[in-house]
Enzyme design. Structure first.
Site, mmCIF file in Angstrom:
data_model
loop_
_atom_site.group_PDB
_atom_site.id
_atom_site.type_symbol
_atom_site.label_atom_id
_atom_site.label_comp_id
_atom_site.label_asym_id
_atom_site.label_seq_id
_atom_site.Cartn_x
_atom_site.Cartn_y
_atom_site.Cartn_z
ATOM 1 N N ARG A 240 41.915 90.906 4.185
ATOM 2 C CA ARG A 240 42.410 89.994 3.146
ATOM 3 C C ARG A 240 41.332 88.946 2.893
ATOM 4 O O ARG A 240 41.154 88.011 3.675
ATOM 5 C CB ARG A 240 43.722 89.342 3.592
ATOM 6 C CG ARG A 240 44.118 88.160 2.717
ATOM 7 C CD ARG A 240 45.506 87.646 3.000
ATOM 8 N NE ARG A 240 45.776 87.281 4.373
ATOM 9 C CZ ARG A 240 45.442 86.134 4.961
ATOM 10 N NH1 ARG A 240 44.751 85.226 4.300
ATOM 11 N NH2 ARG A 240 45.781 85.894 6.217
ATOM 12 N N HIS A 244 46.520 83.972 2.389
ATOM 13 C CA HIS A 244 47.757 84.762 2.461
ATOM 14 C C HIS A 244 48.549 84.615 1.168
ATOM 15 O O HIS A 244 49.128 85.573 0.666
ATOM 16 C CB HIS A 244 48.608 84.296 3.642
ATOM 17 C CG HIS A 244 49.945 84.952 3.722
ATOM 18 N ND1 HIS A 244 50.115 86.249 4.158
ATOM 19 C CD2 HIS A 244 51.174 84.500 3.393
ATOM 20 C CE1 HIS A 244 51.394 86.572 4.101
ATOM 21 N NE2 HIS A 244 52.060 85.528 3.643
ATOM 22 N N TYR A 253 41.967 78.811 10.084
ATOM 23 C CA TYR A 253 42.124 79.747 11.204
ATOM 24 C C TYR A 253 41.101 80.885 11.233
ATOM 25 O O TYR A 253 41.149 81.726 12.135
ATOM 26 C CB TYR A 253 43.540 80.331 11.223
ATOM 27 C CG TYR A 253 43.996 80.980 9.924
ATOM 28 C CD1 TYR A 253 43.622 82.280 9.593
ATOM 29 C CD2 TYR A 253 44.822 80.293 9.030
ATOM 30 C CE1 TYR A 253 44.042 82.867 8.413
ATOM 31 C CE2 TYR A 253 45.259 80.881 7.843
ATOM 32 C CZ TYR A 253 44.872 82.167 7.547
ATOM 33 O OH TYR A 253 45.292 82.753 6.380
#
Length: 338
Positions: A240, A244, A253
């Site tokens: 990805r 998100h 992160y």
């Protein structure tokens, strides 16, 4: 090279991949401008929905997760209708009732996914079981991310599908991150395909950024299911690239170095390079396709965004064949309001 797939089909793959990329970029921009409320893109993961859409028969059903909704566009759903679901306005066939980025359409045999992770898996297996009992040659595709492999529905779906040998293909996009949880902490297995082997299910681990290889693998799995050999589990290793969703900040992160490394494996650039090597796509042709798809997107957005919200009367549609007395009374009160 994937020359066993006709050149014209591979060019269609390229157009479909690029169309989704341009659409996602535009929708994210609209969200940042406050013109839509939320959006979840599939940037870097376009190969799976495109390959799946081309590989399945029109009569097959797709049960997507967040990153596969764009399979609708590959299966003939109009761009106007797709964007209308992003806005939830009067052109939306779902009448503005669904959550954002939960696009679906019965005309394309694509069911809405649920934000409750993994629930679509048991639905897909149930549909496949019904097809088997009715001797319907339909195959259902159950899509999931790596995070869904930790859900109870995942295990229920795989166990039931294999025990009853239903015509279902599980398509797992291992994009390395379930929001902020890395795949390495999602499971103690080396691969997610191993989990299917625990149920004695046929499984494969695939390059999720190679649209041609995915197309052939999905075709094989669908043919296997249709012939009565039971379900398959296909782990598609991808990444990805974006957040998100528009509510997420992935810089908190994961590292820029990690993202940059995966960008070099971009599925669109990869296919473009293969086509260019065959003399089928040069820079001029690629720019022309981009301009054509951008104009298509501009025109669709102009038509759709100006639409009004769904009519108030539609609140009472599609629940009861005949409205009960208390809803008739509420509808009368609603119509009296100005």
């Amino acid at each position: 090279m994937n020359r066993e797939i006709p050149l014209g089909v591979r060019l269609d793959f390229y157009r479909a991949l690029l169309r989704i990329r341009l659409l996602d970029e535009r929708m994210q921009a609209l969200q940042r401008q406050g013109r839509i409320g939320f959006y979840g893109s599939c940037t870097g993961q376009e190969a799976v929905p495109v390959a799946l859409g081309f590989a399945l028969a029109p009569s097959d059903w797709v049960f997507p997760a967040l990153r596969e909704s764009s399979v609708l566009l590959v299966r003939g759903f109009s761009l106007d209708a797709y964007i209308a679901q992003v806005f939830g306005n009067a052109q939306d066939v779902l009448k503005g009732r669904q959550m954002p980025s939960h696009m679906s359409g019965r005309s394309a045999n694509v069911v809405s996914w649920s934000s409750c992770i993994g629930t679509q898996l048991t639905h897909a297996v149930g549909a496949a079981w019904a097809a088997k009992m009715r001797r319907d040659p339909m195959v259902s595709a159950a899509c999931l991310g790596d995070g869904a492999t930790s859900s109870a529905d995942f295990h229920s779906a795989l166990n039931f599908a294999q025990v009853f040998r239903v015509p279902c293909v599980f398509v797992c996009q291992n994009n390395q991150w379930a929001i902020s949880t890395p795949a390495s902490r999602q499971s103690n297995t080396l691969t997610f395909a191993e989990k299917a082997q625990g149920y004695a299910m046929h499984s494969e681990r695939l390059d999720g950024n190679d649209v041609c290889a995915l197309y052939l693998a999905f075709q094989r799995a669908a043919a296997r299911a249709r012939s009565g050999l039971g379900p398959s589990f296909l782990e598609c290793v991808t990444y990805r690239i974006g957040p998100h969703s528009t509510s997420d900040d992935p810089t908190l992160y994961r590292s820029d170095v990690e993202v940059a490394g995966w960008k070099t494996r971009d599925p669109i650039s990869r296919l473009a390079s293969e086509l260019a090597a065959e003399g089928a796509l040069d820079e001029r042709a690629a720019l022309a396709i981009t301009a054509e798809l951008t104009a298509e997107l501009d025109a669709a957005l102009l038509r759709v965004e100006s639409e009004a919200p769904p009519p108030r009367a539609s609140l009472f549609d599609d629940v009861y064949a005949e409205l009960p007395a208390h809803l008739l009374e509420q509808r009368k009160e609603l119509f009296a309001l100005r």
